[in-house]
Motif scaffolding. Structure first.
Motif, short mmCIF file in Angstrom:
data_model
loop_
_atom_site.label_atom_id
_atom_site.label_comp_id
_atom_site.label_asym_id
_atom_site.label_seq_id
_atom_site.Cartn_x
_atom_site.Cartn_y
_atom_site.Cartn_z
N ASN A 47 -10.44 28.97 30.94
CA ASN A 47 -10.47 28.69 32.47
C ASN A 47 -9.76 27.00 32.70
N GLY A 48 -9.34 26.42 31.56
CA GLY A 48 -8.94 24.91 31.70
C GLY A 48 -9.88 24.35 31.63
N ALA A 49 -11.36 24.55 31.36
CA ALA A 49 -12.52 23.48 31.08
C ALA A 49 -12.47 23.63 29.64
N ALA A 50 -13.72 22.91 29.11
CA ALA A 50 -13.90 22.83 27.69
C ALA A 50 -15.33 22.62 27.16
N GLU A 51 -15.59 22.70 25.96
CA GLU A 51 -17.07 22.23 25.58
C GLU A 51 -16.61 21.07 24.65
N ILE A 52 -17.62 20.26 24.70
CA ILE A 52 -17.62 19.00 23.77
C ILE A 52 -18.64 19.46 22.83
N ILE A 53 -18.40 19.36 21.50
CA ILE A 53 -19.34 19.24 20.31
C ILE A 53 -19.40 17.72 19.79
N THR A 54 -20.57 17.40 19.70
CA THR A 54 -21.00 16.17 19.07
C THR A 54 -20.97 16.47 17.66
N HIS A 55 -21.12 14.97 17.01
CA HIS A 55 -21.27 15.03 15.58
C HIS A 55 -22.45 15.62 15.00
N SER A 56 -23.63 15.76 15.83
CA SER A 56 -24.92 16.54 15.61
C SER A 56 -24.64 17.95 15.82
N GLY A 57 -23.79 18.55 16.51
CA GLY A 57 -23.56 19.83 16.87
C GLY A 57 -24.13 20.16 18.17
N LYS A 58 -24.30 19.50 18.91
CA LYS A 58 -24.68 19.67 20.43
C LYS A 58 -23.39 19.85 21.30
N ARG A 59 -23.52 20.91 22.10
CA ARG A 59 -22.51 21.37 23.12
C ARG A 59 -22.66 21.06 24.51
N VAL A 60 -21.66 20.37 24.93
CA VAL A 60 -21.74 19.51 26.24
C VAL A 60 -20.47 20.40 27.24
N PRO A 61 -20.70 20.51 28.22
CA PRO A 61 -19.62 21.34 29.03
C PRO A 61 -18.67 19.89 29.75
N ALA A 62 -17.56 20.31 29.73
CA ALA A 62 -16.59 19.30 30.58
C ALA A 62 -15.65 20.26 31.22
N SER A 63 -15.71 19.88 32.48
CA SER A 63 -14.73 20.73 33.52
C SER A 63 -13.53 20.15 33.55
N ARG A 64 -12.72 21.00 34.18
CA ARG A 64 -11.26 20.49 34.39
C ARG A 64 -11.09 19.17 35.06
N ARG A 65 -11.99 19.01 35.97
CA ARG A 65 -11.54 17.68 36.86
C ARG A 65 -11.72 16.50 35.89
N TYR A 66 -12.59 16.58 34.85
CA TYR A 66 -12.93 15.44 34.15
C TYR A 66 -12.37 15.52 32.80
N LEU A 67 -11.66 16.64 32.37
CA LEU A 67 -11.15 16.75 30.85
C LEU A 67 -9.91 15.79 30.68
N ARG A 68 -9.21 15.54 31.70
CA ARG A 68 -7.79 14.91 31.36
C ARG A 68 -8.07 13.48 31.36
N ASP A 69 -9.04 12.97 31.83
CA ASP A 69 -9.50 11.45 31.58
C ASP A 69 -10.26 11.42 30.06
N ILE A 70 -10.86 12.18 29.69
CA ILE A 70 -11.61 12.30 28.51
C ILE A 70 -10.28 12.27 27.50
N LYS A 71 -9.37 13.30 27.62
CA LYS A 71 -8.56 13.13 26.76
C LYS A 71 -7.62 11.62 26.47
N ASP A 72 -7.47 11.43 27.77
CA ASP A 72 -6.79 9.93 28.02
C ASP A 72 -7.46 8.90 27.13
N LYS A 73 -8.89 8.84 27.31
CA LYS A 73 -9.57 7.70 26.60
C LYS A 73 -9.45 7.97 24.97
N LEU A 74 -9.18 9.15 24.72
CA LEU A 74 -9.30 9.77 23.23
C LEU A 74 -7.81 9.62 22.84
N LEU A 75 -7.02 9.22 23.56
CA LEU A 75 -5.44 9.21 23.04
C LEU A 75 -5.08 10.51 22.86
N ILE A 76 -5.66 11.60 23.40
CA ILE A 76 -5.07 12.87 23.49
C ILE A 76 -4.16 13.46 24.09
#
Length: 238
Positions: free
Chosen positions: A208-237
């Motif tokens: 659906n264009g959203a995502a799930e973020i998986i942390t180094h410890s294995g926790k899952r965090v939702p990422a909505s379409r609205r904010y996913l682009r900003d996260i990718k930009d910060k990570l140079l993805i």
């Protein structure tokens, strides 16, 4: 009638100030706290007109505490301190009122007149109150935790309040997501979540264009379409 809250880690200082305020017929002391973390909760719960706030307190100082309060919920702040007058020039320049310990009755009377006048100092005007947060104050049962920002994996809103999840501990904080987003490097990834970029191990893209973020410890965090682009930009993805 002015409702007042006293926040000071020294019980004798609280008692002295309460006794002085009792002489004013239009001031009611509605609570007192021995540290800044209890003080934050009391401000949100009691909504006092004025807080008499000690600057020098262990773990979280009075100035740090002021920066943790939402501007819309900020009462009048009167700093109470043992600083010498030379060190208090910064407060005078920012139009913040203060009382020197031991509190003088005549000086307190001038402060009460200032409060009755309705003058207000913006939260951003307090010297040092807008510095970045290095730790997040939390409560856990009968304990107070200070969680280092570098250990925080994510923060999210729950029915119980704002939950801070770190590598080996978690707790509930009085700070809002808005304050945490403004005063830390945590990045919004969802309407109810902030993520620490340093703890991201994977981003699992969903249909659906959203995502799930998986942390180094294995926790899952939702990422909505609205904010996913900003996260990718910060990570140079791309």
């Amino acid at each position: 009638m002015l409702s007042a809250l006293i926040i000071d880690d020294e019980a004798p200082a609280r008692e002295e100030l309460k006794a002085l305020l009792a002489e004013a017929s239009d001031v009611e002391v509605i609570g007192e706290c021995s540290n800044a973390i209890e003080g934050l909760a009391a401000i949100h719960r009691l909504r006092p007109d004025v807080v008499f706030l000690d600057i020098q307190m262990p773990r979280v100082s009075g100035l740090e505490m002021v920066g943790m309060i939402e501007p819309s919920a900020l009462p009048h702040i009167v700093f109470v301190t043992a600083y010498d007058e030379h060190a208090l020039k910064a407060f005078e320049e920012h139009a913040a009122d203060y009382l020197l310990k031991p509190v003088d009755a005549q000086r307190l009377a001038r402060t009460l007149d200032w409060l009755r006048s309705g003058k207000r100092t913006p939260a951003t005007a307090f010297p040092g109150a807008d510095s970045p947060l290095r730790q997040i104050p939390c409560t856990l049962r009968n304990r107070i935790l200070l969680i280092a920002l570098e250990d925080v994996e994510y923060v999210n809103t729950t029915l119980c309040g704002v939950q801070v999840v770190a590598l080996s501990k978690q707790g509930v904080t009085e700070l809002t997501l808005k304050i945490l987003q403004e005063r830390t490097a945590l990045l919004r990834c969802h309407r109810q979540y902030l993520i620490n970029l340093d703890h991201i191990a994977e981003i699992e893209l969903l249909d659906n264009g959203a995502a799930e973020i998986i942390t180094h410890s294995g926790k899952r965090v939702p990422a909505s379409r609205r904010y996913l682009r900003d996260i990718k930009d910060k990570l140079l993805i791309g």
